[in-house]
Structures are given as C-alpha cells and as structure tokens.
Write a protein that holds these residues in place. Structure first.
Motif, PDB file in Angstrom:
ATOM      1  N   ASP A 133       3.258  17.809 -15.027  1.00  0.00           N
ATOM      2  CA  ASP A 133       1.823  17.688 -15.290  1.00  0.00           C
ATOM      3  C   ASP A 133       1.104  17.300 -14.001  1.00  0.00           C
ATOM      4  N   VAL A 134      -0.139  17.751 -13.860  1.00  0.00           N
ATOM      5  CA  VAL A 134      -0.943  17.448 -12.674  1.00  0.00           C
ATOM      6  C   VAL A 134      -2.308  16.924 -13.129  1.00  0.00           C
ATOM      7  N   PRO A 135      -2.426  15.620 -13.357  1.00  0.00           N
ATOM      8  CA  PRO A 135      -3.724  15.051 -13.720  1.00  0.00           C
ATOM      9  C   PRO A 135      -4.646  15.038 -12.503  1.00  0.00           C
ATOM     10  N   ASP A 136      -5.868  14.567 -12.692  1.00  0.00           N
ATOM     11  CA  ASP A 136      -6.803  14.476 -11.576  1.00  0.00           C
ATOM     12  C   ASP A 136      -6.210  13.591 -10.488  1.00  0.00           C
ATOM     13  N   GLY A 137      -6.255  14.065  -9.255  1.00  0.00           N
ATOM     14  CA  GLY A 137      -5.705  13.300  -8.157  1.00  0.00           C
ATOM     15  C   GLY A 137      -5.409  14.182  -6.964  1.00  0.00           C
ATOM     16  N   PRO A 138      -4.698  13.658  -5.969  1.00  0.00           N
ATOM     17  CA  PRO A 138      -4.430  14.393  -4.733  1.00  0.00           C
ATOM     18  C   PRO A 138      -3.722  15.728  -4.955  1.00  0.00           C
ATOM     19  N   ALA A 139      -2.696  15.745  -5.825  1.00  0.00           N
ATOM     20  CA  ALA A 139      -1.933  16.974  -6.048  1.00  0.00           C
ATOM     21  C   ALA A 139      -2.818  18.062  -6.650  1.00  0.00           C
ATOM     22  N   LYS A 140      -3.624  17.693  -7.627  1.00  0.00           N
ATOM     23  CA  LYS A 140      -4.506  18.664  -8.269  1.00  0.00           C
ATOM     24  C   LYS A 140      -5.530  19.199  -7.274  1.00  0.00           C
ATOM     25  N   ASP A 141      -6.067  18.315  -6.448  1.00  0.00           N
ATOM     26  CA  ASP A 141      -7.039  18.729  -5.448  1.00  0.00           C
ATOM     27  C   ASP A 141      -6.439  19.700  -4.434  1.00  0.00           C
ATOM     28  N   SER A 142      -5.121  19.598  -4.245  1.00  0.00           N
ATOM     29  CA  SER A 142      -4.447  20.448  -3.263  1.00  0.00           C
ATOM     30  C   SER A 142      -3.872  21.725  -3.868  1.00  0.00           C
ATOM     31  N   GLY A 143      -4.001  21.885  -5.194  1.00  0.00           N
ATOM     32  CA  GLY A 143      -3.567  23.115  -5.828  1.00  0.00           C
ATOM     33  C   GLY A 143      -2.171  23.125  -6.385  1.00  0.00           C
ATOM     34  N   LEU A 144      -1.501  21.980  -6.462  1.00  0.00           N
ATOM     35  CA  LEU A 144      -0.186  21.936  -7.091  1.00  0.00           C
ATOM     36  C   LEU A 144      -0.335  22.140  -8.594  1.00  0.00           C
ATOM     37  N   LEU A 145       0.684  22.778  -9.212  1.00  0.00           N
ATOM     38  CA  LEU A 145       0.611  23.140 -10.623  1.00  0.00           C
ATOM     39  C   LEU A 145       1.852  22.670 -11.372  1.00  0.00           C
ATOM     40  N   ALA A 146       1.696  22.480 -12.673  1.00  0.00           N
ATOM     41  CA  ALA A 146       2.854  22.211 -13.523  1.00  0.00           C
ATOM     42  C   ALA A 146       3.794  23.403 -13.444  1.00  0.00           C
ATOM     43  N   ARG A 157       0.863  -1.184   0.000  1.00  0.00           N
ATOM     44  CA  ARG A 157       0.000   0.000   0.000  1.00  0.00           C
ATOM     45  C   ARG A 157       0.898   1.232   0.000  1.00  0.00           C
ATOM     46  N   ARG A 158       1.221   1.701  -1.191  1.00  0.00           N
ATOM     47  CA  ARG A 158       2.129   2.833  -1.345  1.00  0.00           C
ATOM     48  C   ARG A 158       1.356   4.132  -1.541  1.00  0.00           C
ATOM     49  N   GLY A 159       1.941   5.211  -1.052  1.00  0.00           N
ATOM     50  CA  GLY A 159       1.329   6.512  -1.218  1.00  0.00           C
ATOM     51  C   GLY A 159       1.380   6.981  -2.663  1.00  0.00           C
ATOM     52  N   TRP A 160       0.436   7.854  -3.028  1.00  0.00           N
ATOM     53  CA  TRP A 160       0.350   8.380  -4.392  1.00  0.00           C
ATOM     54  C   TRP A 160       0.061   9.874  -4.337  1.00  0.00           C
ATOM     55  N   LEU A 161       0.951  10.651  -4.949  1.00  0.00           N
ATOM     56  CA  LEU A 161       0.816  12.104  -4.964  1.00  0.00           C
ATOM     57  C   LEU A 161      -0.003  12.584  -6.161  1.00  0.00           C
ATOM     58  N   GLY A 162       0.149  11.930  -7.305  1.00  0.00           N
ATOM     59  CA  GLY A 162      -0.627  12.296  -8.487  1.00  0.00           C
ATOM     60  C   GLY A 162      -0.004  13.402  -9.314  1.00  0.00           C
ATOM     61  N   VAL A 163       1.297  13.306  -9.571  1.00  0.00           N
ATOM     62  CA  VAL A 163       1.966  14.280 -10.437  1.00  0.00           C
ATOM     63  C   VAL A 163       2.921  13.539 -11.365  1.00  0.00           C
ATOM     64  N   ARG A 164       3.226  14.165 -12.505  1.00  0.00           N
ATOM     65  CA  ARG A 164       4.321  13.708 -13.347  1.00  0.00           C
ATOM     66  C   ARG A 164       5.477  14.656 -13.083  1.00  0.00           C
ATOM     67  N   THR A 187       4.006  26.233   1.141  1.00  0.00           N
ATOM     68  CA  THR A 187       3.755  24.915   1.716  1.00  0.00           C
ATOM     69  C   THR A 187       2.306  24.531   1.452  1.00  0.00           C
ATOM     70  N   VAL A 188       2.126  23.364   0.857  1.00  0.00           N
ATOM     71  CA  VAL A 188       0.793  22.877   0.500  1.00  0.00           C
ATOM     72  C   VAL A 188       0.549  21.560   1.229  1.00  0.00           C
ATOM     73  N   GLN A 189      -0.619  21.406   1.823  1.00  0.00           N
ATOM     74  CA  GLN A 189      -0.999  20.152   2.475  1.00  0.00           C
ATOM     75  C   GLN A 189      -1.688  19.251   1.450  1.00  0.00           C
ATOM     76  N   VAL A 190      -1.135  18.046   1.269  1.00  0.00           N
ATOM     77  CA  VAL A 190      -1.683  17.103   0.293  1.00  0.00           C
ATOM     78  C   VAL A 190      -2.081  15.808   0.994  1.00  0.00           C
ATOM     79  N   THR A 191      -3.316  15.376   0.772  1.00  0.00           N
ATOM     80  CA  THR A 191      -3.784  14.098   1.310  1.00  0.00           C
ATOM     81  C   THR A 191      -3.550  13.020   0.257  1.00  0.00           C
ATOM     82  N   LEU A 192      -2.658  12.101   0.547  1.00  0.00           N
ATOM     83  CA  LEU A 192      -2.206  11.123  -0.440  1.00  0.00           C
ATOM     84  C   LEU A 192      -3.243  10.044  -0.712  1.00  0.00           C
ATOM     85  N   GLY A 193      -3.248   9.586  -1.982  1.00  0.00           N
ATOM     86  CA  GLY A 193      -4.047   8.433  -2.363  1.00  0.00           C
ATOM     87  C   GLY A 193      -3.183   7.189  -2.343  1.00  0.00           C
TER      88      GLY A 193
END
Length: 503
Positions: free
Chosen positions: A313-326, A282-289, A369-375
């Motif tokens: 790139d920031v596809p749909d996922g935890p990073a995008k939900d938290s506001g991280l950008l390419a 069960r590995r964490g997933w940030l959701g970015v390229r 600093t951005v708080q990201v909830t990992l998938g």
C-alpha cells in the motif's frame, strides 16, 4: 513446564541492601533479571589465559547508575517476581514481616549499569534503566559520584544518553563494529549485577541478528552471565571495544540461564549520535506498507528470486509523491540491495531526511529507478492515513479459489464500515479445507487486486485466474485488506474451480 519470558528489568536498590545479609537462596528469589551480550572481533583467536588485563583496561569506563523516583504505591517499587516463581510467596512474607509495605506514595531507588563514551562525560545506558526517574546518580569505578542529566532517549532501541559534569577528563571506551562479531567469538560483559557493584563475566557470541519485539532490533545473543542490574552495561570484544549494550535475558525464572541479549553497537552508535546532536531520534520515512517476498509470492509474480520488499500500500507521503505503487518490489535502496522488509526498514531509518535517494523497483517485470525524498518517521507516526480508491461495484457472488466472494456495493460497504469509494471483492465465506483458509483469508477480507490488477467484478478475478493459467503460473497474487491493513497472498490456481455461490 514454567513459561519462558524475555525480561528487561532493573535492580531495586533498597531490596538488594536488605537482602545482602540473607542467604544466597534469598538473593536468587528477588527475581533478578537484565540483559548482557558478548561479541568479539572478526578474526580467529584462542581462549585467553586470563581476562585480567582486559578487565583492568576497561573497568574505569564502566559505571553504576542509581535512579530515584516517587511511586504511587509500594508494589510499584518492590521486587518483581516472575509469574509462578516458587519464591514469590516467600518474599511477600519476608517483606511483610519486616514492615516494608507502608501505605501511600514512597520514594524508590533502582540500579543499573552504563559506560562512558567521551572524556567530557557522555554516558550510554538502557532507556528502561532511567525511565521515570526524578534523579540519576552515577558511581564511577574510582568511587566518585556525580549527578547526571538526561540528554535523550529512544524507546524503540531501549537506549538512553546521559551527561555528567566532571572537573577532570573521564576515562572512556569506544564503540567497535558489531558486524565483525562471529558466533563463537569471546566477549566480556561488565556491570552492576544484583547491586553487588562492579562485576565482570565472560562468554561467547551465541547468535547474531536476534529480534525480540522492536522494529529496529538487532541483538547479539550471548551466554555470558547476565543478571538484573547489568542492564545498560557494555559488552566488549577482546580489543576492549563496545560491541553491544546489555538489554534483556530469556529466562523461565528471572535468573540467568545463559541466554542474554545485547543491542548491537552498529545500531546504538547511530542512535547515540542523534541523541547527542538533537536530543531525539530523526529516522527516515519512505511512506509505504511492505511485506517480504516469499517463494510463492515470487512465483506468482514471475520473479527469479524471493528477495526484496513488496509494497502492499502507498498512503499519502514521500513514496506516493514519487510515483511508487502497490505491487512494486523494492530491490535496492540508496545504492544497497534490499533482502527483505527488515533490511529495508533499517536502511530507510538510517537515510538522510529531506534528501532524494534512489530506489530501484521491479514493476511488471521491468526494473525502474525512482528518486524519493524521505520524510521523518517520528512526525509521520502521529498522522492518520485514510485509504481511498475506485468506485462502488455491482453486487454478484461466486465461489472462487475456495472462497465465496461478492461484488461490493454501497449498502454492503456502509454495513461493514468500509469507505463507499473503495472497490474490490468482499470475502463472505472461506472453505476451511482450502489453501486460501490456510493462508489466512477470512470472512470480511476485501480483495482489491489480483495479478497486480484491480478487481471490481467477479469476472475480473475469473479473468486473472485464466490469464495466470495461460501464462503457465501455478499461483495468483491477491492484494487483500483485513481491517484496512493490506497484504499480498499467493493462492494456487491449479484447482481453482469457479462456480455460482450458494444463496
């Protein structure tokens, strides 16, 4: 010269039994390969007079593993000769003369190694040792044999966890800290090489942090003797702690040439803990390229050092939900600094799923600093991401930075199978003598950003080049998509002439 290959073999038991009465040359010809790696404690220590006391201490915890499975044809279970091996023809003739090639399915046995990590019977080995097995039997140093059941596997690190039920507590070994191992430290490998039974070899740590092919690779390289059948066996430090799991060798002929690889214990322990608790990873997933921040990319972005992980790139996922950008550069994750992509990937994998972690980024020269909830990565890998952005652009062409670029319209997008909502500049030609060509830009690539700003018109790119020059920058950072996969490329603007494109 013969080709050199990294191999992850396991020993064929039937072949070993047949060949034990033959010459040593014949035994070599079986194409025996596997992986073992050594590592030692973090403090200086002279060469021991003998390894006998250590071997006596740890031997009871090391096991031989025999697997049995039904194969579709005899070739599936026969000896696997390295391509071009001088013994290939010899052994094919040998097997045919002895009538060992019956038609139809048959049962095949293979041998490997492992080690006990708890008195109640948990055993660690390589995934490739037990993969596809119908039955798994464990032979202990005492000669006792027990059937084992498979608890779980992780193909990404080639680790498997087994369990036996023993009427008495079993001798076991503990994991050590592989990060304390230094190049030159003594290590001891144990296992079942060539099906000959329990065997000990010694060597030193030749290198650390080796990568072979996996995302989570962290191999210790050793010159301890490694052969087929050792796969899954332990690599010990001089304190009798396991600091690696012998996995692969680099060899031009299938035999040991002193370049072996052992998966570092600090990777293995995390995998084993998850397999033991959940039966799966069960590995964490940030959701970015992401990509590494190279020196030229750092210069183009005005960064002081070439460190961190650059988001492409920031596809749909935890990073995008938290506001991280390419274009964001991740410099810290969950309290630890990020050196590069490999570093971030491992940190994210080890982070808790479903919990918010702090991610420090550089965005437009400022730290945030951005708080990201990992998938969970295992779930995300099964999903397909569709990338969309922007509006169609007006057609126009120009020669810029050694490339002919055109504004993307609906007709061209449809012709190339590009989402009509995607915006950017399409590369239609690249000068073979240009820096852009040297850095991998090719016809069909799509430039979506320049200087970390969207580009839709040719003028947008021209303006970004002018701004870079005015700001004293030597290069311009381009976000390029090749077949839908994004990456950043820094291209020099010092001689970036702009002219109308040829018709």
């Amino acid at each position: 010269m013969p080709s050199v290959a990294v191999t992850f073999p396991r020993e064929n038991a039937a072949d070993v039994a047949r060949m034990r009465g033959t010459s040593f040359l014949a035994a070599i010809g079986l194409g025996l390969m596997l992986a073992v790696m050594p590592a030692l404690p973090g403090h200086s220590r002279g060469a021991p007079e003998s390894f006998a006391d250590l071997a006596e201490q740890i031997s009871p915890s090391v096991v031989n593993i025999t697997t049995s499975s039904v194969i579709a044809s005899p070739m599936d279970g026969g000896p696997q000769m390295p391509e071009g091996s001088p013994f290939d023809e010899f052994f094919r003739d040998f097997m045919e003369r002895n009538g060992d090639a019956p038609d139809g399915p048959q049962r095949s046995e293979a041998l490997g190694s492992g080690f006990v990590i708890s008195e109640d019977g948990y055993i660690v080995t390589n995934n490739h040792v037990i993969q596809g097995a119908d039955e798994i039997e464990i032979e202990f140093f005492s000669g006792n044999r027990l059937d084992a059941k498979l608890i779980g596997t992780d193909p990404k690190t080639d680790i498997a966890l087994l369990k036996v039920e023993s009427p008495t507590p079993l001798p076991f070994v503990s994991f050590g800290d592989s990060n304390l191992m230094r190049v030159g430290d003594w290590v001891v490998a144990m296992g079942n090489p060539l099906g000959q039974g329990f065997s000990v070899s010694a060597g030193i740590v030749s290198a650390r942090n080796r990568e072979l092919s996996g995302t989570y690779d962290d191999y210790i390289q050793t010159d301890a003797a490694i052969n087929r059948g050792n796969s899954g066996g332990p690599l010990f430090n001089m304190d009798g702690q396991v600091i690696g799991v012998n996995t692969a060798i680099l060899s031009p002929n299938g035999g040991s040439i002193g370049i072996g690889f052992s998966m570092a214990s600090n990777v293995v322990t995390k995998v084993v803990d998850q397999l033991r608790e959940f039966g799966e990873t069960r590995r964490g997933w940030l959701g970015v390229r992401i990509q590494d921040v190279t020196p030229d990319v750092a210069e183009a972005m005005g960064l002081a050092v070439a460190e961190g992980a650059l988001i492409t790139d920031v596809p749909d996922g935890p990073a995008k939900d938290s506001g991280l950008l390419a274009g964001d550069v991740i410099t810290s994750f969950d309290g630890g600094s990020v050196k590069d992509v490999r570093d971030l990937t491992r940190r994210v994998a080890d982070a808790p799923i479903g919990e918010a972690v702090p991610v420090v980024i550089l965005r437009e020269g400022k730290t945030e600093t951005v708080q990201v909830t990992l998938g969970r990565r295992e779930e995300a890998e099964a999903e397909t991401t569709v990338l969309t952005s922007g509006e169609p652009a007006k057609p126009a062409e120009a020669m810029i930075l050694g490339m002919t670029v055109t504004e993307l319209d609906d007709a061209k997008a449809a012709e190339l199978g590009i989402d009509p909502a995607t915006k950017g500049l399409l590369v239609v030609k690249v000068d073979g003598t240009s820096e852009a060509f040297a850095k991998g830009l090719r016809e069909g690539d799509l430039i979506t950003e320049a200087g970390q700003q969207p580009v839709v018109l040719v003028k947008d790119l021209e303006d970004r080049i002018a701004e870079a020059k005015e700001g004293g920058r030597k290069s311009l950072l381009l976000l390029v998509r090749t077949g839908g996969n994004p990456r950043f490329v820094a291209v020099s603007v010092e001689d970036g002439a702009m002219a109308p494109a040829e018709e």
